[in-house]
Write a protein that holds these residues in place. Sequence first.
Motif, PDB file in Angstrom:
ATOM      1  N   ARG A 155       0.830  -1.203   0.000  1.00 24.59           N
ATOM      2  CA  ARG A 155       0.000   0.000   0.000  1.00 24.59           C
ATOM      3  C   ARG A 155       0.873   1.265   0.000  1.00 24.59           C
ATOM      4  O   ARG A 155       0.608   2.212  -0.744  1.00 24.59           O
ATOM      5  N   LYS A 156       1.922   1.257   0.821  1.00 21.66           N
ATOM      6  CA  LYS A 156       2.824   2.416   0.858  1.00 21.66           C
ATOM      7  C   LYS A 156       3.553   2.599  -0.468  1.00 21.66           C
ATOM      8  O   LYS A 156       3.721   3.726  -0.930  1.00 21.66           O
ATOM      9  N   PHE A 158       2.530   1.669  -3.477  1.00 28.36           N
ATOM     10  CA  PHE A 158       1.599   2.136  -4.494  1.00 28.36           C
ATOM     11  C   PHE A 158       1.241   3.611  -4.286  1.00 28.36           C
ATOM     12  O   PHE A 158       1.057   4.345  -5.251  1.00 28.36           O
ATOM     13  N   GLN A 159       1.142   4.042  -3.020  1.00 32.05           N
ATOM     14  CA  GLN A 159       0.869   5.457  -2.762  1.00 32.05           C
ATOM     15  C   GLN A 159       2.056   6.324  -3.157  1.00 32.05           C
ATOM     16  O   GLN A 159       1.888   7.403  -3.720  1.00 32.05           O
ATOM     17  N   LYS A 160       3.251   5.837  -2.868  1.00 31.19           N
ATOM     18  CA  LYS A 160       4.455   6.596  -3.194  1.00 31.19           C
ATOM     19  C   LYS A 160       4.617   6.748  -4.708  1.00 31.19           C
ATOM     20  O   LYS A 160       4.979   7.816  -5.199  1.00 31.19           O
ATOM     21  N   LEU A 161       4.354   5.680  -5.432  1.00 33.51           N
ATOM     22  CA  LEU A 161       4.499   5.703  -6.885  1.00 33.51           C
ATOM     23  C   LEU A 161       3.238   6.188  -7.593  1.00 33.51           C
ATOM     24  O   LEU A 161       3.228   6.319  -8.808  1.00 33.51           O
ATOM     25  N   ASN A 162       2.169   6.398  -6.805  1.00 33.66           N
ATOM     26  CA  ASN A 162       0.880   6.841  -7.330  1.00 33.66           C
ATOM     27  C   ASN A 162       0.316   5.851  -8.355  1.00 33.66           C
ATOM     28  O   ASN A 162      -0.225   6.234  -9.384  1.00 33.66           O
ATOM     29  N   TRP A 163       0.484   4.571  -8.059  1.00 26.72           N
ATOM     30  CA  TRP A 163      -0.081   3.523  -8.905  1.00 26.72           C
ATOM     31  C   TRP A 163      -1.474   3.184  -8.421  1.00 26.72           C
ATOM     32  O   TRP A 163      -1.775   3.210  -7.244  1.00 26.72           O
ATOM     33  N   ALA A 218      -4.172   4.643  -8.402  1.00 29.38           N
ATOM     34  CA  ALA A 218      -4.926   5.679  -7.700  1.00 29.38           C
ATOM     35  C   ALA A 218      -6.346   5.709  -8.251  1.00 29.38           C
ATOM     36  O   ALA A 218      -6.562   5.724  -9.453  1.00 29.38           O
ATOM     37  N   SER A 228      -8.492   3.335  -8.045  1.00 29.82           N
ATOM     38  CA  SER A 228      -8.987   2.009  -8.409  1.00 29.82           C
ATOM     39  C   SER A 228     -10.010   1.544  -7.376  1.00 29.82           C
ATOM     40  O   SER A 228      -9.796   1.705  -6.176  1.00 29.82           O
TER      41      SER A 228
END
Length: 92
Positions: A56-57, A59-64, A66, A68
């Motif tokens: 989760r961290k 994906f948030q950092k890479l903004n993947w 978002a 969904s």
Amino acid sequence: MLYVVNLIKNIALALLSVLNFAMLGRAILSWIDPMGDGPLASFLYAITEPIILPFRKLFQKLNWFAGSPLDMAFFFAMISIIILQTLLEVLL
């Protein structure tokens, strides 16, 4: 020596299986009790969240993923557990 390696492998596989079932239980329980107020939901959350949180961290950092509607961190954590189980069974 082979006995010790086999024992460690079996313990790791058992723990990964328990974690896999806990993840599945968390997914099913999220449909039944979305708020997660019960003791079972709290228990499953406590067991599975340390596995899901790094994804989760990331994906948030890479903004993947978002926006969904699906929790992709959950799916990647589940796939990671399955891959680890498979690697343990095949390699050792």
